[in-house]
Design a protein around this motif. Sequence first.
Motif, PDB file in Angstrom:
ATOM      1  N   LEU A 259      40.975  44.005  58.262  1.00 40.46           N
ATOM      2  CA  LEU A 259      42.213  44.448  57.852  1.00 40.46           C
ATOM      3  C   LEU A 259      42.760  43.103  57.092  1.00 40.46           C
ATOM      4  CD1 LEU A 259      44.595  46.476  57.651  1.00 40.46           C
ATOM      5  CD2 LEU A 259      45.738  44.737  59.522  1.00 40.46           C
ATOM      6  N   LEU A 260      42.548  41.651  57.483  1.00 41.86           N
ATOM      7  CA  LEU A 260      43.192  40.928  56.703  1.00 41.86           C
ATOM      8  C   LEU A 260      42.463  40.405  55.680  1.00 41.86           C
ATOM      9  CD1 LEU A 260      44.873  38.840  59.733  1.00 41.86           C
ATOM     10  CD2 LEU A 260      46.020  40.605  58.044  1.00 41.86           C
ATOM     11  N   ALA A 261      41.019  40.283  55.967  1.00 33.78           N
ATOM     12  CA  ALA A 261      40.077  39.799  54.870  1.00 33.78           C
ATOM     13  C   ALA A 261      40.186  40.408  53.627  1.00 33.78           C
ATOM     14  CB  ALA A 261      38.639  39.447  55.347  1.00 33.78           C
ATOM     15  N   PRO A 262      40.141  41.664  53.489  1.00 31.18           N
ATOM     16  CA  PRO A 262      40.082  42.412  52.451  1.00 31.18           C
ATOM     17  C   PRO A 262      41.480  42.052  51.502  1.00 31.18           C
ATOM     18  CG  PRO A 262      39.273  43.926  54.011  1.00 31.18           C
ATOM     19  CD  PRO A 262      39.873  42.682  54.639  1.00 31.18           C
ATOM     20  N   ILE A 263      42.488  42.180  52.431  1.00 35.00           N
ATOM     21  CA  ILE A 263      43.923  41.920  51.762  1.00 35.00           C
ATOM     22  C   ILE A 263      43.846  40.416  51.210  1.00 35.00           C
ATOM     23  CG2 ILE A 263      46.268  41.238  52.111  1.00 35.00           C
ATOM     24  CD1 ILE A 263      46.265  43.611  54.376  1.00 35.00           C
ATOM     25  N   ALA A 264      43.486  39.464  51.776  1.00 31.39           N
ATOM     26  CA  ALA A 264      43.300  38.163  51.262  1.00 31.39           C
ATOM     27  C   ALA A 264      42.727  37.989  50.251  1.00 31.39           C
ATOM     28  CB  ALA A 264      42.969  36.991  52.535  1.00 31.39           C
ATOM     29  N   VAL A 265      41.251  38.555  49.965  1.00 30.60           N
ATOM     30  CA  VAL A 265      40.506  38.295  49.002  1.00 30.60           C
ATOM     31  C   VAL A 265      41.165  39.129  47.891  1.00 30.60           C
ATOM     32  CG1 VAL A 265      37.852  38.850  48.163  1.00 30.60           C
ATOM     33  CG2 VAL A 265      38.439  37.736  50.490  1.00 30.60           C
ATOM     34  N   GLY A 266      41.495  40.425  48.242  1.00 27.78           N
ATOM     35  CA  GLY A 266      42.113  41.206  47.116  1.00 27.78           C
ATOM     36  C   GLY A 266      43.214  40.566  46.357  1.00 27.78           C
ATOM     37  N   LEU A 267      43.928  39.548  47.086  1.00 25.59           N
ATOM     38  CA  LEU A 267      45.175  38.947  46.591  1.00 25.59           C
ATOM     39  C   LEU A 267      44.624  38.003  45.667  1.00 25.59           C
ATOM     40  CD1 LEU A 267      47.754  38.622  49.333  1.00 25.59           C
ATOM     41  CD2 LEU A 267      47.943  39.990  47.234  1.00 25.59           C
ATOM     42  N   VAL A 268      43.524  37.248  46.155  1.00 23.64           N
ATOM     43  CA  VAL A 268      42.685  36.040  45.381  1.00 23.64           C
ATOM     44  C   VAL A 268      42.523  36.787  44.016  1.00 23.64           C
ATOM     45  CG1 VAL A 268      40.773  34.690  45.133  1.00 23.64           C
ATOM     46  CG2 VAL A 268      42.295  34.817  47.265  1.00 23.64           C
ATOM     47  N   GLY A 269      41.684  37.964  43.867  1.00 22.83           N
ATOM     48  CA  GLY A 269      41.179  38.710  42.864  1.00 22.83           C
ATOM     49  C   GLY A 269      42.377  38.934  41.970  1.00 22.83           C
ATOM     50  N   MET A 270      43.465  39.288  42.559  1.00 20.98           N
ATOM     51  CA  MET A 270      44.552  39.837  41.490  1.00 20.98           C
ATOM     52  C   MET A 270      45.237  38.755  40.755  1.00 20.98           C
ATOM     53  SD  MET A 270      46.713  43.083  43.559  1.00 20.98           S
ATOM     54  CE  MET A 270      46.693  42.423  45.054  1.00 20.98           C
ATOM     55  N   VAL A 271      45.036  37.423  41.466  1.00 23.52           N
ATOM     56  CA  VAL A 271      45.794  36.373  40.975  1.00 23.52           C
ATOM     57  C   VAL A 271      44.562  36.026  39.857  1.00 23.52           C
ATOM     58  CG1 VAL A 271      46.028  33.909  40.956  1.00 23.52           C
ATOM     59  CG2 VAL A 271      46.947  35.100  42.722  1.00 23.52           C
ATOM     60  N   PHE A 272      43.276  36.220  39.937  1.00 19.51           N
ATOM     61  CA  PHE A 272      42.139  35.800  39.002  1.00 19.51           C
ATOM     62  C   PHE A 272      42.296  36.582  37.886  1.00 19.51           C
ATOM     63  CE2 PHE A 272      37.774  36.926  38.082  1.00 19.51           C
ATOM     64  CZ  PHE A 272      37.472  35.572  37.164  1.00 19.51           C
ATOM     65  N   GLU A 273      42.731  38.199  38.149  1.00 21.90           N
ATOM     66  CA  GLU A 273      42.638  39.082  37.028  1.00 21.90           C
ATOM     67  C   GLU A 273      43.977  38.746  35.996  1.00 21.90           C
ATOM     68  OE1 GLU A 273      43.892  42.419  34.752  1.00 21.90           O
ATOM     69  OE2 GLU A 273      45.254  41.628  36.477  1.00 21.90           O
ATOM     70  N   ARG A 274      45.180  38.407  36.710  1.00 26.14           N
ATOM     71  CA  ARG A 274      46.123  38.126  35.921  1.00 26.14           C
ATOM     72  C   ARG A 274      46.082  36.583  34.926  1.00 26.14           C
ATOM     73  NH1 ARG A 274      51.821  40.741  36.975  1.00 26.14           N
ATOM     74  NH2 ARG A 274      50.660  42.814  36.623  1.00 26.14           N
ATOM     75  N   ALA A 275      45.319  35.816  35.482  1.00 29.31           N
ATOM     76  CA  ALA A 275      45.478  34.384  34.953  1.00 29.31           C
ATOM     77  C   ALA A 275      44.297  34.417  34.175  1.00 29.31           C
ATOM     78  CB  ALA A 275      45.302  33.434  36.212  1.00 29.31           C
TER      79      ALA A 275
ATOM     80  N   VAL B 150      37.717  44.258  44.665  1.00 27.91           N
ATOM     81  CA  VAL B 150      37.283  43.016  45.281  1.00 27.91           C
ATOM     82  C   VAL B 150      37.492  43.435  46.766  1.00 27.91           C
ATOM     83  CG1 VAL B 150      38.454  41.060  45.380  1.00 27.91           C
ATOM     84  CG2 VAL B 150      37.847  41.670  43.425  1.00 27.91           C
ATOM     85  N   ALA B 151      38.811  43.899  47.150  1.00 28.93           N
ATOM     86  CA  ALA B 151      38.902  44.059  48.706  1.00 28.93           C
ATOM     87  C   ALA B 151      37.711  44.886  49.213  1.00 28.93           C
ATOM     88  CB  ALA B 151      40.314  44.797  48.655  1.00 28.93           C
ATOM     89  N   LEU B 152      37.187  45.898  48.552  1.00 27.51           N
ATOM     90  CA  LEU B 152      36.054  46.749  49.062  1.00 27.51           C
ATOM     91  C   LEU B 152      34.948  45.682  49.456  1.00 27.51           C
ATOM     92  CD1 LEU B 152      36.116  49.789  49.304  1.00 27.51           C
ATOM     93  CD2 LEU B 152      35.062  49.792  47.095  1.00 27.51           C
ATOM     94  N   ALA B 153      34.562  44.690  48.388  1.00 30.30           N
ATOM     95  CA  ALA B 153      33.654  43.708  48.549  1.00 30.30           C
ATOM     96  C   ALA B 153      33.829  43.043  49.781  1.00 30.30           C
ATOM     97  CB  ALA B 153      33.529  42.931  47.253  1.00 30.30           C
TER      98      ALA B 153
END
Lengths: 243, 295
Positions: B74-90, B206-209
């Motif tokens: 549950l938590l790893a996809p959320i954490a990595v998804g958040l990292v991905g979203m920051v990367f996308e924004r930035a 990314v969360a899927l990955a």
Amino acid sequence: MAEAARAMPANADMLAVAGLHAWYGESHVLHGVDLSIRPGEVVTLLGRNGAGKTTTLKSIMGILAKRTGSIVFEGVETIGLPSNRIARLGVAFCPEERGIFASLDVSENLELPPVVRPGGMTIAEIHVLFPNLKERARSQGTKLSGGEQQMLAIARILRTGAALLLLDEPTEGLAPVIIEQIGACIRQLKAKGFTILLVEQNFRFAATVADRFYVMEHGRMIDHIVRSALEANRSKLHDYLGV
Amino acid sequence: MSTIFGIPPQALFGQLLLGLINGSFYAMLSLGLAVIFGLLNIINFAHGALYMMGAFVAWFLLQHLGLGYWWALLLAPIAVGLVGMVFERAMLRHLYKLDHLYGLLLTFGLALIIEGLFRNGFGSSGQPYRIPAELQGGTNLGFMFLPNYRAWVVVASLVVCLATWFMIERTRLGAYLRAATENPALVQAFGINVPRMITLTYGFGVALAAFAGVLAAPIYQVNPLMGSNLIIVVFAVVVIGGMGSIMGSIVTGFALGIVEGLTKVFYPEASNTVIFVIMATVLLIKPAGLFGRSN
Ligand SMILES: Nc1ncnc2c1ncn2[C@@H]1O[C@H](COP(=O)(O)OP(=O)(O)OP(=O)(O)O)[C@@H](O)[C@H]1O
Ligand SMILES: [Mg+2]
């Protein structure tokens, strides 16, 4: 629809555009456009190819972000807003190329634009206006005929509750009997209280539906004619449009 | 009947199962790539590194916070998804109007950086991750022994892939996504916040990955290079299936895993290259991929 949620002084403009400039990248296309529309009016924007009609609609809708001047919709200045925020105020756009989605079927296309205010038409009312869309609900959007696609493009913005419809050349490339249907549809929409800014090159068609006419050339307004003065100005209009 | 085409059935079914397991990972990863490519027009080379991050988050949760496998799922996809979203924004956001190549270069660079950091921190030998108690052991099917964890991986991957397909092809949210893939400016002009949808879509892909990474942790070891080993094959899968096709990436992922497994049985010498041979053949015959639309 026209009986808007926001308190408006009687007779105020629903849309007031002043000193509008717009650019595609470095290319400066609109050079100070002014126009205004009162609630319930059908106003037509005429002009030759490349005059800047589509650009004017895209600037009002916010699709063209690089723009300056003032665009006030129902008392709200929208010049700095992104298109999704402008849509949420109650403005809807029907593009010249129709913009039907190939990966969506007809009913998905119809139901795509979210409802932005109460008072929009129901699917049942829309099907009365455009019976073909009901029969073909499960077809791929782009499998429809050109006329049906145009009707779908208009139909899908009627659900949303938007009060101001921006229609870009809805008759382009269509057969006369379809153009007649679209004309009837626009008159019905006016009767229902929609306010419409219509871009047309087909002056004869525009004359059957519009209250007022603006004429554009080279990114500027060069004339403004009300319906009652149409006959008197006919030859001048023919010169403007080169017909 | 002690052999099939001269192969003992245990070996045949064993390799088929291995192929299915690999196919499960190919499908989940290429599906994420397809979803991201469809909307963002970016070939996400960082996908393998983010898969590896998912496995490391699982390992970290267990080592340092005592949170086990199910929490990690549950938590790893959320954490990595958040990292991905920051990367996308930035970063990614600035590349959408440019050629695919720029996105590929940026995400490739990012993959190297992430892998470098993890190799620096954890070395390149793997960290073991135990199979959760509920899924230990196996079932004797008569013709073969089926380890429970491997069965779970195949089922979990199928469920996640089909749920994603359903969401995209059959729901209103999916209709927004499909429409924005075709004409984002118009969808935004209907009142949808398309930039936010793009961020969430990248986060989802990314969360899927990362989810795949957690599933992989007990099978392969948790290793900084686990993503880069896999991603090359996954890109071949994507090319074969057709960039951007949802069902195409799922079907191709599983099918190629099985093809690879069967090759191991019948002609082991080719098992590492068969996917690339298929890729080259498909490129010659149908460059848009088996399920791709040429345009
Ligand atoms: N995407 C674009 N990039 C650069 N220039 C553009 C772009 N779209 C339009 N133009 C230019 O802007 C000017 C106005 O174009 P616009 O599309 O607004 O004209 P129009 O009045 O709608 O014409 P038509 O009747 O042919 O639709 C034209 O000179 C056109 O060449
Ligand atoms: Mg135009």
